[in-house]
Write an enzyme that holds these catalytic residues in place. Sequence first.
Site, PDB file in Angstrom:
ATOM      1  N   ASP A 169      24.486  39.070  -5.304  1.00 57.25           N
ATOM      2  CA  ASP A 169      24.893  38.351  -6.521  1.00 57.25           C
ATOM      3  C   ASP A 169      26.065  37.429  -6.193  1.00 57.25           C
ATOM      4  O   ASP A 169      27.204  37.865  -6.085  1.00 57.25           O
ATOM      5  CB  ASP A 169      25.277  39.394  -7.582  1.00 57.25           C
ATOM      6  CG  ASP A 169      25.725  38.748  -8.883  1.00 57.25           C
ATOM      7  OD1 ASP A 169      25.493  37.537  -9.055  1.00 57.25           O
ATOM      8  OD2 ASP A 169      26.297  39.476  -9.720  1.00 57.25           O
ATOM      9  N   ASN A 206      27.356  34.830  -7.939  1.00 51.68           N
ATOM     10  CA  ASN A 206      28.244  34.380  -9.022  1.00 51.68           C
ATOM     11  C   ASN A 206      28.712  35.535  -9.904  1.00 51.68           C
ATOM     12  O   ASN A 206      29.249  35.318 -10.991  1.00 51.68           O
ATOM     13  CB  ASN A 206      27.582  33.276  -9.854  1.00 51.68           C
ATOM     14  CG  ASN A 206      26.339  33.791 -10.564  1.00 51.68           C
ATOM     15  OD1 ASN A 206      25.851  34.878 -10.251  1.00 51.68           O
ATOM     16  ND2 ASN A 206      25.839  33.036 -11.510  1.00 51.68           N
ATOM     17  N   ASP A 221      27.421  37.841 -11.894  1.00 50.29           N
ATOM     18  CA  ASP A 221      27.003  38.101 -13.276  1.00 50.29           C
ATOM     19  C   ASP A 221      26.147  39.373 -13.358  1.00 50.29           C
ATOM     20  O   ASP A 221      25.545  39.654 -14.396  1.00 50.29           O
ATOM     21  CB  ASP A 221      26.256  36.900 -13.865  1.00 50.29           C
ATOM     22  CG  ASP A 221      24.976  36.582 -13.092  1.00 50.29           C
ATOM     23  OD1 ASP A 221      24.693  37.246 -12.074  1.00 50.29           O
ATOM     24  OD2 ASP A 221      24.247  35.659 -13.513  1.00 50.29           O
ATOM     25  N   ASP A 237      20.852  36.326  -6.888  1.00 49.22           N
ATOM     26  CA  ASP A 237      20.466  34.919  -7.029  1.00 49.22           C
ATOM     27  C   ASP A 237      20.168  34.301  -5.663  1.00 49.22           C
ATOM     28  O   ASP A 237      20.359  34.936  -4.621  1.00 49.22           O
ATOM     29  CB  ASP A 237      21.567  34.135  -7.767  1.00 49.22           C
ATOM     30  CG  ASP A 237      22.951  34.544  -7.300  1.00 49.22           C
ATOM     31  OD1 ASP A 237      23.196  34.397  -6.090  1.00 49.22           O
ATOM     32  OD2 ASP A 237      23.762  35.050  -8.107  1.00 49.22           O
ATOM     33  N   ASP A 275      -0.143  37.372  -6.259  1.00 46.58           N
ATOM     34  CA  ASP A 275      -0.002  38.535  -7.126  1.00 46.58           C
ATOM     35  C   ASP A 275      -1.340  38.879  -7.779  1.00 46.58           C
ATOM     36  O   ASP A 275      -2.066  37.996  -8.229  1.00 46.58           O
ATOM     37  CB  ASP A 275       1.022  38.166  -8.213  1.00 46.58           C
ATOM     38  CG  ASP A 275       1.321  39.314  -9.156  1.00 46.58           C
ATOM     39  OD1 ASP A 275       1.854  40.329  -8.691  1.00 46.58           O
ATOM     40  OD2 ASP A 275       1.033  39.186 -10.364  1.00 46.58           O
ATOM     41  N   GLU A 301      -1.854  40.750  -2.667  1.00 43.44           N
ATOM     42  CA  GLU A 301      -1.631  42.071  -3.264  1.00 43.44           C
ATOM     43  C   GLU A 301      -3.000  42.646  -3.577  1.00 43.44           C
ATOM     44  O   GLU A 301      -3.555  42.440  -4.656  1.00 43.44           O
ATOM     45  CB  GLU A 301      -0.802  41.975  -4.548  1.00 43.44           C
ATOM     46  CG  GLU A 301      -0.404  43.371  -5.026  1.00 43.44           C
ATOM     47  CD  GLU A 301      -0.109  43.473  -6.514  1.00 43.44           C
ATOM     48  OE1 GLU A 301       0.450  44.500  -6.915  1.00 43.44           O
ATOM     49  OE2 GLU A 301      -0.445  42.557  -7.279  1.00 43.44           O
TER      50      GLU A 301
HETATM   51  C1  GLC Z   1       1.862  42.876  -9.539  1.00 41.47           C
HETATM   52  C2  GLC Z   1       3.346  42.913  -9.308  1.00 41.47           C
HETATM   53  C3  GLC Z   1       3.966  43.733 -10.382  1.00 41.47           C
HETATM   54  C4  GLC Z   1       3.686  43.065 -11.716  1.00 41.47           C
HETATM   55  C5  GLC Z   1       2.172  42.856 -11.901  1.00 41.47           C
HETATM   56  C6  GLC Z   1       1.882  41.941 -13.047  1.00 41.47           C
HETATM   57  O1  GLC Z   1       1.285  44.120  -9.470  1.00 41.47           O
HETATM   58  O2  GLC Z   1       3.632  43.403  -8.033  1.00 41.47           O
HETATM   59  O3  GLC Z   1       5.336  43.918 -10.197  1.00 41.47           O
HETATM   60  O4  GLC Z   1       4.184  43.848 -12.765  1.00 41.47           O
HETATM   61  O5  GLC Z   1       1.591  42.271 -10.777  1.00 41.47           O
HETATM   62  O6  GLC Z   1       2.213  40.618 -12.716  1.00 41.47           O
HETATM   63 CA    CA Z   2      23.958  36.078 -10.220  1.00 39.26          CA
END
Ligand code: GLC
Ligand code: CA
Length: 567
Positions: free
Chosen positions: A51, A53, A55, A59, A229, A289
């Site tokens: 992090d 900055n 917060d 980032d 994903d 994935e």
């Molecule tokens: C994939 C990601 C997971 C997310 C899901 C929906 O499984 O790894 O973190 O919640 O897709 O996008």
């Molecule tokens: Ca930050």
Amino acid sequence: MLEKIAIITMMIFCSSLAASPSNAQQQTDAHARQWWQNAVFYEIYPRSFADSNNDGIGDLNGITSKLDYLHELGVDAIWITPCFPSPQVDFGYDVSDYEAIDPMYGTMQDFDRLVSEAKKRNIRVILDFVVNHTSDQHKWFLDSRSSKTSKYRDWYIWRDGKNGGPPNNWQSEFGVPAWTFDKKTGQYYYNYFYPQQPDLNWRNPAVKDAMLDVTRFWYKRGVAGFRLDAVDTLFEDPNLTDNPPSPGKDKFGRPNFARIYNTKLPEVHGALQDLRKIADQYDAVLIGETWTKDITELKNYYGENSNELQMPMDLMFGTVNKLSAPEFRRQIAAVDTAGGWPVFVISNHDMVRSYNRYGDGVHNDEIAKLMASLYLTLRGSPIMYYGEELGMQNNDPKRKEDVKDPQGITGWPGEIGRDGERTPMQWSDAKNAGFSTTKPWLPVPPSYNTHNVAAESKDPNSILSVYRQLLAIRHNEPALLNGSYTALNDDDPNVLSYLRKDKNEAIVVLLNMSNSPQKIKLNLAPQGFASPKLTVLLSTFQQPTSAAAADTVELPPFGALITKITK
Ligand code: GLC
Ligand code: CA
């Protein structure tokens, strides 16, 4: 121990059977090697890495500030989970603009600087492409839901209800209905995940074109590839056929259904081929994935002509939940003969950390080193998860009111969500583990006092030191980078042993997966080594100092030994 590397030479005789490398493996090896085959990948969850900055949320500048750490560790590519504008319902996996950076993480200039600073250190940047769905706040969806005649209506999946209810019986992965009724136009839209994540309609060519353009946008900015994903869920049966019931209940207590009409439809392969054509123009890699039930399914994701994903993750390997030499041997053999380049993962942001899954409560650090010695020495590309190199452990919420992941809020207490594996990176024993001077968005576990970068960097026996050495060996040894994989002693119930062999070099890896000492006898004559000497490259335990000419190797509980054969 580690400082004693390379002091022992052992002569190995005795007997065992061993298989020779498969044809598929030899074919792959015959092709020219690509950069991603030599690379060690490292997954960064940007909210939790560093992090800059203060917060409380990580980032991009935080990541840039830690590139030297990653370079020294031996990482070649970082995969950053979504850092695009997002309402953060699913912590970035609900993207409201694919071609910008969320202000919470920085600016496009910060991103460009991250890519160029990474390049100086030979680190490539991989982004996470959420291909199945957008956020309900994406401009495409806002327009789509505004009217039945919207130009974007058919970019999502809208249907009339049936008998006063949803269009069919499909269920969301996240314990909520998969169809959300929208009053304005009186129709339902489909969401495989949360209602705030409407599924895109990939059957619409305009959607496909727009998504392909997103990849070009980032390739031109120097991105080296994408982790795609949820590719399993890209297409649905256009007839909306009900899924058949299957036995039992899911983790949310709902009756199970076999998801045959809304996951893994063959059409997904066309989309992957299109994405791949563009990736090839930029020498980029596509990582998937890919949740598969068996090797045949995994094989399909490489594409019949190796024209889909170069790196579908073998998540079956990652979900082996107990230390078992026979089970890992079986899993490795399966993926090794699948014909594509294997991808090994033992932890990620959706899965309980490997430290907790394999730890026995007594030898946890030894086991973390053992697991590292396994998946970083196999034939294939490993994908590490941030903090795994420290032995970071899950810090699960204890009360429902502390849960951030909506999956845990919906599923509590049966399903507690994924917060536990997403806690801040442990940089030091300073407040908040040196991640931020402000209270972080998720709490660090007490183990940060001992398991952190600063402390482990000073300790030659730490998990971090073992990772650093493993990655150095991996990069220096052609047998580990290019060599074939051959199981040794494949009826041993406790010790996983294998040979990695290149033209002129060979390495033997011995991993004791049991909690008792084990003696191993090896016969390497069938591999062309009649009276080999083994020189230790790495061991996770104290070596006997006078083991020369031993015909047996001894390993303590959970010990790992990596040796190089010299003829
Ligand atoms: C994939 C990601 C997971 C997310 C899901 C929906 O499984 O790894 O973190 O919640 O897709 O996008
Ligand atoms: Ca930050």
